[in-house]
Write a protein that holds these residues in place. Structure first.
Motif: not given
Lengths: 258, 283
Positions: B164-165, B167-170, B183
């Motif tokens: 999820s880290f 995904e959020v960053s992208l 990240v």
């Protein structure tokens, strides 16, 4: 274009959109229009393709390995599938809130500053202003201004989800995609986030996927019902919930099915 | 005949305990023996002076320094290569025939006997690349030997960073590399460093890979450049145990103790880093 027109002009158009995970077709010829500065809810039973469609709008599906698509999604006159699409620009314009609040294991400040640091190259004071503005926008500034450097993971679930939304609006997107943003929250927190969604729609176009039909009825202006990868019916939320045109939609929203 | 269940329980318990003791007892015997006999040899002179009288007196200072150089050199070469390879395999490479071949290669490299690495280093670095028997050749050889462990540990650390880290960053418009550098790597770093220290501490104690690539029997002065030979603790221990007659055994024990202490310090550092970050980690 006057503001009155712009409400009628859709900002997102999905055109004959098919999506395949390997050999499995998850979306079938989806056509829909999403209007700006409104909340559009996508509902339907598990596996109906609602999250898949949402994740097609910022192309997060590209991360899932063997995904192929046909058709087009157009955001503000710009097609987002095809050669030469800049993913960074797309995702700056179309942000996403996830199911579980997922702040980075950093401070509150650093979480909100993450996006601006990537894109803007701001001075320290300018960065602080963006953080303040974003936290104010989600109603967290007053509470958090004295503990901006506390770890984000020490916040409650609701605060974390608000923080994630603040982190998102710090990069000034046009569209907010929300993938069941309340499913990990308790009813009171859910209530507060829904309130926030209603406030945010004055500035952003919001597309929300939800399992919770009451939530769709409460927050959205338009609702789209999906079943097995197909858009069954879409219209004003009030109409969909009181006088649906299709039998399948009626069965679903009255709880006879799904 | 039906065995009494309680008797079975006792027998099984006893056998399990016995197996555990078989492992633990030798460790304590080795450690105890070395500390008991080696402690007497430890002195300021022993740690800071060169060997004298054909290694029969004096200290082991050049060997300590040499081992430190080699540890440092190994880290300089192995860390970037190992971490970058792990990042490539975890974050960029798609699952394919090639990555599966690389996986198998890494697992097999970890099982190659260390003397083979030594001969490989001799062939490639000393002879072919003309680095000579030198700190450079030795460090590179030890680095190659450590790589499989570093890559494997780094991959585990990278894989433990929640998806999820990324995904959020992208989703916030970060590029792949921004996501990795801002990240993924910061969150994986404790695990990577722990694995790397363990790998390099193992390299510090190896004899075979440095035998042909760097180690000197005896040097009157400390190495000045990367292209000099150096003494090293494991090889020095081998030399004074096999090549020097009439040696007082406490010198051997003392050398062993110093080597083990150096490795112990490195391993404890790794344990400390891991414990420290596990306490801080909240996901």
């Amino acid at each position: 274009m006057s503001p009155a027109d712009s409400v009628d002009q859709p900002i997102i158009r999905v055109e004959d959109f098919d999506l395949f995970y390997g050999g499995f077709q998850a979306l079938l010829k989806v056509n829909m229009s999403i209007r700006p500065r409104q909340v559009t809810a996508i509902i339907g039973p598990s596996g109906c393709g609602k999250s898949t469609l949402l994740r097609s709008i910022n192309r997060m599906n590209d991360l899932a390995g063997e995904v192929t698509t046909r058709g087009q999604i157009i955001i503000d006159k710009q097609p987002i599938y095809g050669k030469g699409i800049n993913m960074v620009d797309l995702r700056k314009r179309v942000g996403m809130v996830f199911q579980r609040p997922n702040p980075f294991p950093l401070s509150i400040f650093e979480n909100v500053a993450f996006g601006p640091r990537l894109h803007l190259g701001l001075s320290k004071t300018a960065l602080r202003e963006v953080v303040e503005k974003s936290l104010t926008g989600v109603g967290l500034w007053e509470e958090m201004k004295d503990r901006l450097y506390a770890p984000a993971l020490s916040l409650t679930g609701e605060e974390q989800q608000r923080l994630c939304i603040a982190r998102l609006i710090a990069v000034s997107p046009e569209v907010l995609l929300m993938d069941e943003p309340c499913s990990a929250l308790d009813p009171i927190a859910t209530d507060h986030i829904e309130e926030l969604i209603r406030e945010l729609k004055s500035q952003y176009t919001i597309v929300i996927v939800t399992h919770n039909m009451a939530q769709a009825a409460r927050v959205s202006d338009e609702t789209a019902y999906f079943y097995l990868g197909e858009l069954i019916e879409m219209g004003q939320t009030e109409k969909i919930f009181t006088r649906p045109q299709k039998r399948a939609t009626e069965d679903y929203i009255t709880g006879r099915f799904g | 005949m039906k065995l009494d269940a309680r008797l079975t329980e006792k027998v099984v318990f006893f056998l399990l305990l016995l197996a555990t003791l078989v492992i633990v007892v030798p460790v304590f015997l080795i450690a105890g023996l070395i500390v008991k006999n080696g402690f007497a040899a430890l002195s300021w002179e022993f740690l800071t002076q060169s060997p004298r009288l054909g290694m029969r007196a004096g200290g082991i200072f050049p060997a300590i320094v040499g081992t430190m150089y080699l540890v440092f050199g190994t880290a300089v070469f192995a860390l970037p290569a190992g971490i970058f390879a792990a990042v490539y395999l975890c974050e960029y490479a798609k699952e394919s025939r090639l990555t599966r071949i690389i996986d198998v290669a890494i697992v097999n490299l970890a099982g190659v006997p260390s003397v083979v690495y030594g001969l490989f280093g001799l062939g490639l670095f000393v002879v072919f690349l003309k680095f000579g028997t030198s700190i450079l050749s030795g460090s590179l050889t030890l680095a190659i030997m450590s790589l499989p462990v570093i890559v494997t540990a780094s991959r585990e650390a990278l894989n433990s960073v929640p998806q999820s880290f990324r995904e959020v960053s992208l989703a916030l418009g970060a590029t792949r590399w921004q996501t990795i550098s801002r990240v993924v790597l910061p969150n994986a770093l404790p695990g990577i460093i722990t694995g790397a220290i363990l790998a390099i501490s193992r390299a510090a104690g190896e004899t075979a890979p440095i035998l042909f690539t760097v180690a000197a029997f005896y040097l009157p002065r400390l190495p000045q450049t990367l292209f000099d030979q150096c003494m090293a603790l494991p090889y020095h221990l081998y030399v004074i145990s096999t090549q020097v007659p009439n040696l007082k055994p406490h010198i051997q024990y003392g050398t062993t103790l110093v080597l083990i202490l150096m490795i112990l310090i490195m391993n404890l550092t790794a344990v400390f880093i891991r414990a420290h970050f596990r306490k801080k980690k909240q996901w």
